[in-house]
Design an enzyme around this catalytic site. Structure first.
Site, short mmCIF file in Angstrom:
data_model
loop_
_atom_site.label_atom_id
_atom_site.label_comp_id
_atom_site.label_asym_id
_atom_site.label_seq_id
_atom_site.Cartn_x
_atom_site.Cartn_y
_atom_site.Cartn_z
N HIS A 1 8.30 -26.16 -1.16
CA HIS A 1 7.70 -27.20 -2.00
C HIS A 1 6.66 -26.62 -2.96
O HIS A 1 5.95 -27.36 -3.62
CB HIS A 1 7.10 -28.28 -1.10
CG HIS A 1 8.15 -28.93 -0.26
ND1 HIS A 1 8.82 -30.08 -0.63
CD2 HIS A 1 8.70 -28.54 0.92
CE1 HIS A 1 9.71 -30.38 0.30
NE2 HIS A 1 9.67 -29.46 1.24
N GLU B 1 0.82 -1.21 0.00
CA GLU B 1 0.00 0.00 0.00
C GLU B 1 0.86 1.27 0.00
O GLU B 1 0.43 2.32 -0.45
CB GLU B 1 -0.94 0.02 1.22
CG GLU B 1 -2.38 -0.01 0.82
CD GLU B 1 -3.35 0.07 1.99
OE1 GLU B 1 -2.93 0.09 3.17
OE2 GLU B 1 -4.56 0.11 1.74
N LYS C 1 -13.50 1.05 -4.71
CA LYS C 1 -14.57 1.42 -3.77
C LYS C 1 -15.64 2.25 -4.48
O LYS C 1 -16.83 2.06 -4.24
CB LYS C 1 -14.00 2.22 -2.59
CG LYS C 1 -13.19 1.37 -1.62
CD LYS C 1 -12.82 2.19 -0.41
CE LYS C 1 -11.78 1.49 0.44
NZ LYS C 1 -11.20 2.38 1.44
O1 PA5 Z 1 -3.05 1.52 5.85
C1 PA5 Z 1 -4.16 1.99 5.66
O2 PA5 Z 1 -4.41 3.20 5.77
C2 PA5 Z 1 -5.31 1.09 5.30
O3 PA5 Z 1 -4.91 -0.21 5.09
C3 PA5 Z 1 -6.36 1.12 6.41
O4 PA5 Z 1 -5.78 0.70 7.60
C4 PA5 Z 1 -7.57 0.23 6.08
O5 PA5 Z 1 -8.12 0.58 4.86
C5 PA5 Z 1 -8.64 0.36 7.16
O6 PA5 Z 1 -9.02 1.70 7.30
P1 PA5 Z 1 -9.91 2.21 8.50
O7 PA5 Z 1 -9.14 2.06 9.77
O8 PA5 Z 1 -10.16 3.64 8.20
O9 PA5 Z 1 -11.16 1.37 8.51
#
Ligand code: PA5
Length: 419
Positions: free
Chosen positions: A295, A274, A409
């Site tokens: 494996h 990310e 989304k």
């Molecule tokens: O690293 C990030 O920002 C994301 O992976 C969020 O943690 C994830 O989308 C969850 O978001 P939220 O805590 O707003 O529900």
């Protein structure tokens, strides 16, 4: 500091001038991270003290949950549950509530399976969401409330529901309106950088892990990284992987010979994926647990396309021992292992794998820790988070945003009729 990194089996594939130059650049970026004003409010995690807040309240509430809960539900997704899950799955003992995970899927099969685990049990829940619009935790909170309100009184509910969110959010209002416990998700920390804020601290404390030892590991890594340029594992790792990336090594596999690290590798994949995968750039992070995955992935690692980096998490002392017994009668062909400890067998396999893969043209980076403990996890989280931020900045991307995930989304919300 508890974590050593050895990069010589990766540096073989690089010129030392390039690596030195990258380390210099990464050191400048690191200094900026520590000293800048943080006007975008994204480096809250670099200074552990501003992330690890509400410690006393966390300890008191966690002790209460441990006394009274049979099942503890963590409802969160991505950065809101991965760090805690990695530690709980690696280190939780037999006592205390059973921890189950919700808020991380849309599968009705999984939701039903988890809800079954609550039946007849004393249930406490921690819903964690920075942005309380995330579909999975938000919708599962609804399902959980519906289940719990049929069993518990309003007063019971106020004891049993713990929310972790940002101050001023709808989460905080809900907590206030209903008398739920509220923990802070610090505004200046993004989800995947939240491991040592209450997001990670409260669930791991409920699981019986020692948060003081954990924070000791985090602080020792912070101190070390702040003060050192030489042998600073975060700088070294960021510089090496970035130098390799420029030579077209664009896939990195994180692996360990201890299955205790399974969920840790998932945390690492999320952190790097990310943070770096944007603007058509980034090293694709993936993971395997050896020897099992030798494996499956062993063939590709040895002989497939040569664009791979392999990073090993090694443990000196596992505090476990299994000796292969003698068995003269059976003639099963395994007498060569007689009286050998699986610690030795596992270590020999680890050494052999690193040697073979390096020979096969895979740059290997080795992280080594004394043991798997709260302190180790603390140090690892800090080092990998810092390395990831530096690596993204070296690459020229913003390691703190995740605009890309908004795309699916948007379509999904249209499909679901969200206004
Ligand atoms: O690293 C990030 O920002 C994301 O992976 C969020 O943690 C994830 O989308 C969850 O978001 P939220 O805590 O707003 O529900």
């Amino acid at each position: 500091m508890k974590v050593d990194v050895s990069t010589n089996k990766a540096e073989m594939f690089l010129s030392s001038d390039i690596v030195d130059e990258k380390i210099r650049k990464a050191a400048i970026l690191q200094k900026k991270l520590y000293q800048d004003k943080d006007s975008n409010r994204v480096f809250g995690w670099t200074h552990v003290k501003s992330a690890a807040v509400q410690l006393d309240e966390i300890k008191v509430k966690a002790a209460e949950v441990r006394r009274k809960a049979e099942v503890f539900v963590i409802a969160g997704v991505g950065g809101s549950n991965q760090a805690a899950r990695a530690m709980i799955e690696a280190l939780q003992g037999e006592d205390g509530p059973r921890v189950i995970y919700l808020g991380n899927t849309l599968s009705p099969h999984y939701i039903n399976k988890m809800m079954e685990q609550l039946k007849g049990k004393s249930v406490y829940i921690n819903v964690i969401a920075k942005n309380f619009e995330t579909l999975e935790p938000g919708s599962h909170f609804r399902i959980l409330r519906n289940y719990m309100e049929k069993i518990y009184t309003k007063d019971d509910m106020s004891e049993r529901v713990i929310l972790t969110g940002t101050y001023g959010s709808r989460m905080e209002e809900i907590a206030k309106e209903n008398g739920y416990t509220f923990f802070s998700f610090p505004e200046a920390i993004g989800g995947r950088y939240s491991a040592f804020s209450p997001v990670g601290l409260f669930p791991i404390a409920v699981a019986g892990l020692d948060i003081d030892k954990y924070l000791k590991g985090v602080v020792s890594a912070e101190d070390y990284c702040m003060k050192h340029t030489d042998n600073n594992p975060a700088l070294k790792y960021a510089a090496i992987r970035n130098s390799l990336y420029e030579k077209n090594y664009n896939i990195e596999l994180l692996t360990a010979f201890e299955p205790q690290f399974t969920y840790f590798t998932k945390w690492w994949v999320q952190l790097f994926g990310e943070s770096e995968g944007k603007n058509l750039m980034g090293i694709f992070p993936t993971a395997a647990i050896y020897s099992e995955d030798l494996h499956s992935m062993g063939q590709y690692m040895q002989d497939g396309r040569r664009n791979l980096i392999e990073t090993f998490i090694k443990v000196k002392n596992t505090n476990s021992s299994v000796i292969v017994n003698e068995d003269k009668k059976f003639r099963d062909g395994f007498d060569y292992l007689e009286n050998m400890d699986f610690n030795t067998i596992n270590k020999v396999a680890e050494r052999a794998t690193i040697e073979a893969h390096t020979k096969g043209g895979v740059p290997c980076i080795e992280f080594e820790v004394e043991e798997i403990s709260e302190e180790t996890f603390g140090a690892f989280y800090y080092i990998f988070m810092l390395a990831c931020a530096l690596s993204g900045l070296l690459m020229g991307v913003n390691p703190f945003d995740q605009e890309g995930v908004e795309e699916y989304k948007r379509s999904m919300f249209i499909g679901l009729g969200k206004n």
